[in-house]
Scaffold this active site. Structure first.
Site, PDB file in Angstrom:
ATOM      1  N   HIS B  62     -62.631   2.134  41.533  1.00 50.41           N
ATOM      2  CA  HIS B  62     -63.760   1.604  40.764  1.00 50.41           C
ATOM      3  C   HIS B  62     -63.683   2.019  39.379  1.00 50.41           C
ATOM      4  CE1 HIS B  62     -68.324   1.166  40.615  1.00 50.41           C
ATOM      5  NE2 HIS B  62     -68.009   0.603  39.604  1.00 50.41           N
ATOM      6  N   LEU B  65     -62.041  -1.682  32.971  1.00 46.09           N
ATOM      7  CA  LEU B  65     -61.085  -1.794  31.917  1.00 46.09           C
ATOM      8  C   LEU B  65     -61.427  -2.723  30.830  1.00 46.09           C
ATOM      9  CD1 LEU B  65     -57.745  -1.955  33.983  1.00 46.09           C
ATOM     10  CD2 LEU B  65     -58.945   0.026  32.904  1.00 46.09           C
ATOM     11  N   ARG B  66     -62.621  -3.401  31.084  1.00 50.12           N
ATOM     12  CA  ARG B  66     -63.226  -4.010  29.978  1.00 50.12           C
ATOM     13  C   ARG B  66     -62.665  -5.175  29.282  1.00 50.12           C
ATOM     14  NH1 ARG B  66     -68.023  -1.753  30.954  1.00 50.12           N
ATOM     15  NH2 ARG B  66     -68.459   0.414  30.406  1.00 50.12           N
ATOM     16  N   ASN B  96     -67.103  -7.049  35.622  1.00 48.15           N
ATOM     17  CA  ASN B  96     -67.918  -7.549  34.682  1.00 48.15           C
ATOM     18  C   ASN B  96     -67.470  -7.428  33.177  1.00 48.15           C
ATOM     19  OD1 ASN B  96     -67.593  -4.707  34.793  1.00 48.15           O
ATOM     20  ND2 ASN B  96     -69.733  -3.902  34.180  1.00 48.15           N
ATOM     21  N   HIS B 234     -70.362   4.249  44.232  1.00 47.99           N
ATOM     22  CA  HIS B 234     -71.104   5.367  43.486  1.00 47.99           C
ATOM     23  C   HIS B 234     -72.427   5.768  43.975  1.00 47.99           C
ATOM     24  CE1 HIS B 234     -72.985   1.845  41.534  1.00 47.99           C
ATOM     25  NE2 HIS B 234     -72.095   1.716  40.666  1.00 47.99           N
ATOM     26  N   ASN B 298     -75.191   5.114  35.037  1.00 48.02           N
ATOM     27  CA  ASN B 298     -76.262   4.362  36.028  1.00 48.02           C
ATOM     28  C   ASN B 298     -74.984   4.397  37.519  1.00 48.02           C
ATOM     29  OD1 ASN B 298     -78.017   3.204  37.650  1.00 48.02           O
ATOM     30  ND2 ASN B 298     -77.751   1.017  36.627  1.00 48.02           N
ATOM     31  N   ASP B 325     -65.638   5.350  38.414  1.00 49.85           N
ATOM     32  CA  ASP B 325     -66.718   4.439  37.798  1.00 49.85           C
ATOM     33  C   ASP B 325     -66.284   4.699  36.264  1.00 49.85           C
ATOM     34  OD1 ASP B 325     -68.320   2.762  37.292  1.00 49.85           O
ATOM     35  OD2 ASP B 325     -70.284   3.986  37.786  1.00 49.85           O
ATOM     36  N   HIS B 329     -67.084   3.287  26.708  1.00 51.01           N
ATOM     37  CA  HIS B 329     -67.875   2.765  25.318  1.00 51.01           C
ATOM     38  C   HIS B 329     -67.534   3.141  24.114  1.00 51.01           C
ATOM     39  CE1 HIS B 329     -70.699   0.693  28.245  1.00 51.01           C
ATOM     40  NE2 HIS B 329     -71.093   1.720  28.598  1.00 51.01           N
TER      41      HIS B 329
END
Lengths: 328, 458, 178
Positions: B62, B65-66, B96, B234, B298, B325, B329
């Site tokens: 999990h 890598l954006r 996502n 998670h 989260n 996870d 950012h």
């Protein structure tokens, strides 16, 4: 000009020997010691005298600039600070979220840095997000005063409530203070809990379970009592503080109806009579008369609500004095 | 060129191996393992492990890598380098992105990028629903053919129970499992941290543990009903761990993961740290650095009791694997009001160091810890050739020094995401080299890689 | 710290009595006089002078108390906050002769602050300054009209005025800090 008889001249020795060191910011009451709060009280006493003069101005903050940076509408806090700063000869710049670059999405840190570059010495800030004043205090060299942040803290309101209580009761020590209503969303209640307990008051929180925050019994908190029944909570109270109930709470599902809230939690004359005969009624404002408090009580003999506003200026002058030089 | 790892403490939970010895990787696969390995090759590379741990390469079930879409936060190039520094040789990356991984072209984009720019293996995860909108199922068959290893709308739960039921049922057509981000959005709405005394202290809106547990319970019921493979992402609460324990006892096909941060940090982290040692929280008066947005994640960091329950559940095997996870950012996403800050911790590079704290404190056995990072995730992925040092398996190896101390310096991260609450903290346990498919993906400067001719026998 | 007592209780009493006489003499009586003591020790000194005048003239002169904290020019550079006490001006000072009373006159900055403060209350006919000790080292063009004792000091010396009302005994000492 007031005249005082000769024998009323108070003893010349300052009662407070401990002189608090300089303070950089005022963010919450959690880091105020008892001595420091006493110092604020004594300084506010002196400021009250200034407010009674014909020329209500002293040069203490001459050449300093205070900026009020308000992201949430507020009349009384902002005006109270502006008045306090002007009485101390500071220059005041008022900024609100509308009509400035904050509306254009400028980050909070950038806004604060800009104000610093423009020569601000003290920023009084109100923000709808908890912790926002801590964020700018971390990134700028100016003094920051929290004028209310989200549901977190409102230290200057807390201090003026304490000051009002002390004026009427002589001492806060041992006073039984009942705070009623939306504790969950109230920054005033939170700051008051810190301040009141530090000064030795017994604090009772009275609210429906949906409006009481979780975890109050944790060791990190001051000891408070939660009593859901208003009639029981009010027995023997010295001070009663109903909080503003925002009408949105009903929409948020926290309350069935305002009608039911009024039935169980409104401070009316009958309930007021359950407290001590001379119990004080405080309200941080703005009031919803007819909801958390009846007009008779709000404007009755035991109400000191209007007086709180006047005291606010003296207390805020004292707090500004506490910050002088703190940023240097 | 073949690579010989000499004189390491070889730990392989898949075979129950714990021995001092050598390891030879040739042609990208594990080709010899033993106390002393004979070298049949003319020229080869040598890494002297000097008694350090030599384990199968870690697998992260999990991470984010954006790329595509959020290259300011991370790219496949930077994310895989961060992984290599953290000892990970296989990354399963979440869907996502923008566009989300809900169609073949997006899967292939990730695969091609990874092949061209990545330094470790990247296995894409596809969405459960189109656009991650929670309304219509993706074409699972197409995604499976394209090579996704699992499906997840991570970041968002599938709130529609009926849709989740069908997605689970339909996924049985393919060798896919569904990873659910368990969060009842109506209960967590507006929340930014765990609901508890710290949220009250800070005046922040809380996310109650029940918001997670309700969805864990629902999804377990659906997994039982459908017989499909469900993986709970998670896990963060004691209650969730209990629900999973009971589901496993009943034989329901559910697996679960926990992150290093949920195993090692509590909600108090949000208040920042006082003192030089960065350990003593001083809740009596808040420091300026409280409202630490780097601790905003989260599901949120939970209570001490939850942390203990998660460690127990991990040791008992109720929770199968550790996954990072990793949620990088850019700075501005965190340099703002706590309420407005993005959720997520950049976790790949601190995973081992923080997990080793648990080993040093005697809370978990080292062999068990390694299995949660290697063979266990490989089992969930149905990939026998990963997470093991069996002869013939992929040449993925991690070498780490369990005793080496280092101070976390986010500015030195390979990841673009410097968002970690561990900045400035001292960790004990450091990745020294990461080998993926026989190639050195990362090597600490302290380790020397030598090229040796056969004559110069060791 | 070595200290040397310069004025004993009796010396202080005599000095204040002399100042009382000088004030009445210079102002041709007691009409329009008002004493303003500077906090902290100027206040009891002002009271004592007023008391002395009451004894020999039979006239009660109003006494006020002034806190100059809010008028200081050095607040920003101080390590701690001097406590601020209320200022009490007993009568309207417009057209009056204000006798400002302080324990020690040193740089003159406190006197400057006190004059600013008094003028904020109205325009007096005159402001005169009475001090128990003048230790020199003026930094502003200010002089005292009535001085109990001129006491040349070094910059590294400290003058300690102790009064019964505030300190339990009456004496003035020079303290050498070393």
């Amino acid at each position: 000009m007031r005249t005082t008889k000769q024998q009323e001249l108070p003893e010349a020795v300052p009662s407070l020997e401990a002189k608090p060191s300089r303070r950089r910011h005022i963010l919450d009451l959690d880091d105020f010691t008892r001595d420091e709060i006493e110092f604020v009280f004594e300084t506010a006493d002196a400021m009250k005298e200034v407010l009674e003069r014909e020329i209500k101005k002293v040069p203490t903050l001459r050449g300093k600039t205070l900026v009020t940076l308000f992201y949430e509408p507020s009349t009384r806090t902002r005006v109270s600070f502006e008045q306090a700063a002007k009485n101390l000869s500071a220059d005041v710049i008022n900024l609100s979220a509308s009509g400035s670059s904050v509306e254009k999405g400028e980050s909070l840190i950038d806004t604060a840095r800009t104000l610093q570059a423009l020569g601000a010495d003290i920023i009084v800030m109100r923000h709808y997000h908890a912790g926002a004043p801590y964020l700018i205090a971390q990134h700028v060299a100016v003094s920051v005063i929290n004028g209310g942040d989200g549901c977190h803290a409102h230290p200057t309101q807390g201090l003026l409530d304490l000051y009002t209580i002390r004026e009427h009761l002589g001492t806060i020590d041992g006073a039984k203070v009942v705070i009623i209503g939306d504790i969950l969303h109230s920054r005033v209640a939170r700051s008051n809990i810190w301040g009141l307990t530090r000064m030795g008051a017994e604090v009772i929180l009275c609210a429906p379970p949906t409006l009481v925050p979780v975890g109050l019994g944790a060791p990190a908190f001051p000891v408070v009592t939660v009593e859901p029944s208003l009639d029981r909570a009010l027995k023997g109270a010295d001070v009663i503080m109903p909080l503003r109930l925002q009408k949105e709470r009903q929409k948020g599902g926290l309350l069935p109806t305002l009608r039911e809230y009024i039935q169980f939690y409104q401070l009316d004359s009958r309930r007021l009579s359950l407290a001590k005969p001379d119990a004080l009624v405080l309200h941080p404002g703005p009031m919803n008369e007819g909801i958390e408090i009846t007009p008779e009580v709000a404007h009755g003999a035991q109400s000191v609500i209007e007086e709180q506003v006047t005291k606010g200026v003296a207390v805020r002058m004292a707090l500004l004095y506490l910050l002088v030089g703190g940023a240097e | 060129m073949p690579l010989l790892v000499v004189g390491g403490r070889i730990l392989d939970p898949s075979q129950g191996i714990d021995m001092m010895g050598d390891l030879l990787i040739a042609d990208g696969i594990i080709s010899q393992l033993g106390e002393k390995v004979a070298i049949p090759h003319e020229r080869h590379l040598v890494l002297r492990a000097g008694g350090m741990m030599v384990t199968p390469g870690f697998i992260d079930l999990h991470c984010h890598l954006r790329e595509p879409g959020f290259e300011e936060k991370e790219t496949i190039a930077t994310g895989t380098r961060a992984a290599a520094r953290g000892g990970f040789t296989t990354l399963c990356c979440m869907a996502n992105t923008n566009p989300p991984i809900d169609h073949r072209a997006a899967v292939e984009f990730v695969q091609q990028k990874a092949a061209a720019e990545g330094v470790v293996r990247v296995l894409p995860i596809g969405c459960i629903t189109k656009g991650r909108e929670g309304e219509e199922m993706v074409e699972m068959g197409e995604l499976a053919q394209a090579g996704v290893v699992a499906l997840s709308d991570d970041g968002s739960p599938v709130m529609d129970s009926r849709l989740m039921r069908y997605a689970l049922e339909y996924s049985r057509l393919f060798d896919l499992f569904l990873i659910e981000h368990c969060e009842d959005l109506s209960l967590s709405q507006g929340g930014v941290m765990n609901e508890g005394w710290v949220s009250t202290r800070l005046g922040l809106k809380g996310i109650p543990p029940a918001a997670e547990e309700i969805m864990v319970a629902r999804d377990i019921a659906l997994a039982e009903m459908t017989g499909a493979r469900l993986h709970i992402a998670h896990v963060s609460t004691a209650g969730s761990a209990d629900l999973i324990r009971r589901a496993k006892d009943k034989g329901i096909p559910v697996t679960a993961e926990v992150t290093p941060h949920h195993l090692t940090m509590t909600e108090e982290r949000v208040m920042g740290y006082g003192g030089e040692d960065k350990k003593a929280v001083k809740p009596s008066s808040l420091a300026l650095s409280c409202y630490d947005t780097n601790a905003k994640v989260n599901p949120p960091l939970r209570s001490e009791q939850d942390v203990q329950a998660l460690i127990d559940a991990l040791s008992e095997g109720v929770i199968d694997v550790i996954a990072t996870d990793h949620a990088p950012h850019e700075d501005v996403a965190k340099m703002c009001e706590y309420d407005l800050a993005a959720f997520g911790i950049s976790g790949l590079e601190t995973a081992l160091g923080s997990l080793m704290t648990l080993v040093h404190e005697g809370k978990i056995d080292l062999m068990a810890l390694i299995s949660k990072l290697t063979v266990e995730p490989a089992k969930i992925l149905h990939k026998n050739e990963l997470g093991t040092l069996k002869l013939g398996s992929s040449g993925d190896v991690t070498i780490f020094d369990p005793e080496a101390e280092w101070v976390v310096d986010p500015s030195a991260f390979a990841s673009k995401g410097r968002n970690t609450p561990l900045g400035g903290c001292l960790l004990k346990g450091k990745v020294m080299a990461t080998i993926c498919r026989g190639e050195v993906a990362y090597k600490d400067d302290a380790l020397k890689l030598e090229t040796i001719r056969r004559e110069a026998r060791i | 710290m070595p200290q040397k007592v310069i004025l004993a209780e009796e010396d202080i009493r005599r000095a204040l009595t002399r100042i009382a006489h000088e004030i009445v003499e210079r102002n041709h009586g007691c009409d329009g006089l008002v004493f303003i003591g500077m906090r902290t020790r100027g206040v009891p000194l002002a009271r004592r002078i007023a008391e002395a005048i009451r004894e020999f003239e039979g006239v009660e002169i109003p006494v006020g108390a002034l806190d100059i904290g809010l008028y200081r020019d050095d607040i920003s550079s101080m390590a701690w906050h001097p406590p601020i006490r209320p200022t009490i001006i007993p009568i309207d000072i417009r057209g009056k002769s204000v006798i400002l009373v302080d324990d020690v006159l040193f740089t003159g900055r406190s006197t400057r602050a006190a004059m600013d403060a008094i003028i904020d209350f109205g325009r007096p006919l005159s402001i005169q300054l009475a001090v128990l000790v003048d230790r020199g080292h003026r930094e502003l063009p200010i002089r005292a009209d009535y001085v109990g004792k001129n006491m040349p000091t070094a910059m590294d010396e400290d003058v300690a005025v102790r009064l019964k009302e505030t300190d339990g005994r009456d004496e003035v000492a020079i303290i050498r800090s070393d």
